[in-house]
Scaffold this active site. Structure first.
Site, PDB file in Angstrom:
ATOM      1  N   TYR A 112      -2.036 -11.539   4.712  1.00  0.00           N
ATOM      2  CA  TYR A 112      -2.780 -11.439   6.327  1.00  0.00           C
ATOM      3  C   TYR A 112      -3.505 -12.683   6.412  1.00  0.00           C
ATOM      4  CZ  TYR A 112      -2.686  -6.365   5.646  1.00  0.00           C
ATOM      5  OH  TYR A 112      -2.299  -5.060   5.250  1.00  0.00           O
ATOM      6  N   HIS A 122      -1.676  -6.661  11.414  1.00  0.00           N
ATOM      7  CA  HIS A 122      -0.597  -6.291  10.536  1.00  0.00           C
ATOM      8  C   HIS A 122      -0.331  -7.606   9.659  1.00  0.00           C
ATOM      9  CE1 HIS A 122       0.936  -2.913  12.535  1.00  0.00           C
ATOM     10  NE2 HIS A 122       0.799  -3.429  13.645  1.00  0.00           N
ATOM     11  N   LYS A 179       8.247  -8.370   9.418  1.00  0.00           N
ATOM     12  CA  LYS A 179       7.466  -9.269   8.560  1.00  0.00           C
ATOM     13  C   LYS A 179       8.377 -10.249   8.332  1.00  0.00           C
ATOM     14  CE  LYS A 179       4.565  -5.760   6.797  1.00  0.00           C
ATOM     15  NZ  LYS A 179       3.463  -5.689   7.616  1.00  0.00           N
TER      16      LYS A 179
END
Lengths: 341, 341
Positions: free
Chosen positions: B276, B287, B318
């Protein structure tokens, strides 16, 4: 209320049977008291229902009994509303201890006094190696390094499809490095049975067909292909680029085809194959149902790689199957999927 | 029109310069003719723009020149509307050949006579090992066993975040097997800086905090934790369960934290960490942006595992980053993502 550690179990006297076993399914009755497994005693310490075990609080008790990983899973099931029992000899069915379960979980509303079982659970830390041959009837509870738990259900899937095709014979093929080209293939070989890929691309009408080495070896053995040196040359080429893995993959490919499934490469998903159960034509192809990874029969998983494979398969709405393949080509199928109990 | 194989290139005379180079960017001029690399000649044979090379048709030419894998990628870019050149010495910038590119692809509408480059492409079969240190500035074109192509762009990402936190000192911690429990942690350690996990679960207010071994070792080195034997005991425990991998993971963890990122376990994604960039509080957590896998500096990827990691990361929105970590703890970052040229 206090307990006493005694030969691997914790004994609690007084009215403990009524308080812990009868009302909440902890331990096993021992007169008016109970016998608790360490994870159960730890959970009662965590809930402040027990004050101490031999003077130890939860921290000291966990340190003394080395059960922190199992305790975390036990606690998680309790928080999800399940009663459960450690799979100790004499506490649960011998079948359950033999199947490698650490915990036996009862359906919600049931307890150790009922006959029904919801999950047989094997507990491992994320660093443990898990032998593939031990899986197939248990739920694997993997406790990761930050103590989050991932539940992986394991089963023995039926790998059967309904694809049917009359193979032609004697088609000329050219072996080029680690693939093959058929310069004049019959159209059906691709369009109906989904062997290979058009050299001119996916939408092309006709033209040369490329085959992988496993496809080539399989079709050569079936007599479909006519190529210099025959099937053995292809298998040797396969072994040269992949070692004995090629033999295992070919055995799995041949088994899937013989069961009416169509295996295609799973490369884009990091797998050996993806499989289609029912191919009528490439034009009207559905989604593939399984991702297949081919492994030696004696394989031991790292939980992290298992997590990776299963997560990926779930993300693309396919089931993950492992083909545990011994040197004779005998295959044990293992399916693994993530569940939330 | 016919060509002649001559020392690794194909020469075509007549008006070939005008027909192949000037109008379509094949090869390099050679008087009124052209010099073609084998993949280019193969493509012209495939298109029937060349009839033969030394009497060979496409099949024989591919067999003679061993360039089928590169030919498939060359052909794919041509079909996508790009002109491209083999990265032969003297044909393209020395930088491009040094970077390990096999093909240099020009932006659509451009050609070898322009200066711009869209992609530097390295071509590999799915069975090749790819050294991590060779990646970072090329697009990897992986040709799988069924001749499908996966394009993986590689780059050197900046791993920087903006999480800021004043660490407390002297917090008591208990090492339990391969994790730690803080029985009385300051609330902020979890709620603000996202270290560990509440023992009582995700939604719990306060109570004991569990830390992983890397979190524990990092915080012990920073003086935040006070535990028996100090940081070295934790590192030894880590090495006992993970070997030298633990040192690499700790180095990556510490680097990420020092750059303002918050690393948490990536286990559910089969990775070492998820990160993060900007944590204000766990309650308002966004997220995670990256999945991170920690690898030795000299690591060589199998394209299949690369495909697996990158596919999974893409599926959960991601980016996939590899931390290539040498024994001194120096880290080279490598990001890999799937692209469609």
């Amino acid at each position: 209320m206090e307990g006493t550690l005694d030969g691997g179990v914790v004994r609690v006297g007084g009215d403990a049977r009524q308080r812990f076993y009868d009302s909440s399914g902890y331990g096993r009755p021992d007169g008016a008291g109970v016998v608790l497994a360490p994870v159960e005693a730890a959970h009662l310490l965590f809930r402040d229902d027990l004050d101490a075990v031999d003077g130890m609080d939860l921290g000291k008790f966990l340190a003394a009994t080395d059960c922190v990983v199992r305790f975390l899973v036990y606690k998680d099931f309790r928080e999800r509303g399940f009663y459960l029992s450690p799979a100790r000899e004499g506490w649960v069915d011998a079948d359950d201890t033999r199947a490698g379960a650490d915990l036996v979980v009862y359906p919600q509303g049931n307890g150790p006094w009922d006959d029904e079982i919801a999950y047989r659970v094997r507990v491992v830390g994320e660093r443990a190696a898990v032998s593939a041959s031990d899986l197939g009837s248990v739920v694997l509870a993997v406790v990761d390094e930050e103590s989050e738990i991932t539940y992986l259900d394991t089963s023995r899937p039926e790998m059967v499809g309904h694809t049917d095709y009359d193979h032609p014979t004697g088609i000329a093929a050219d072996l080029l490095e680690d693939r093959t080209v058929l310069w004049n293939p019959p159209k059906d070989l691709y369009e109906r049975a989904f062997y290979g890929q058009r050299l001119a691309g996916r939408g092309a009408e006709g033209g040369p067909l490329q085959l992988s080495l496993v496809e080539t070896a399989f079709l050569a053995r079936e007599g479909v292909l006519d190529l210099d040196g025959g099937a053995e040359t292809v298998v040797e080429r396969g072994r040269a680029v992949e070692g004995e893995r090629f033999d295992r993959r070919l055995a799995v490919y041949a088994t899937l085809r013989s069961e009416g499934l169509v295996p295609k490469t799973g490369f884009k998903f990091g797998a050996d194959f993806r499989t289609y159960a029912d191919v009528e034509s490439v034009e009207n192809l559905g989604h593939s149902e399984f991702l297949v990874r081919v492994l030696p029969a004696e394989y031991a998983f790292g939980p992290r790689e298992l997590s990776l494979d299963v997560r990926l398969a779930g993300g693309v709405h396919k089931r993950m199957a492992f083909a545990l393949t011994d040197t004779n080509g005998d295959i044990d199928w293992l399916a693994v999927e993530r569940i939330t109990p």
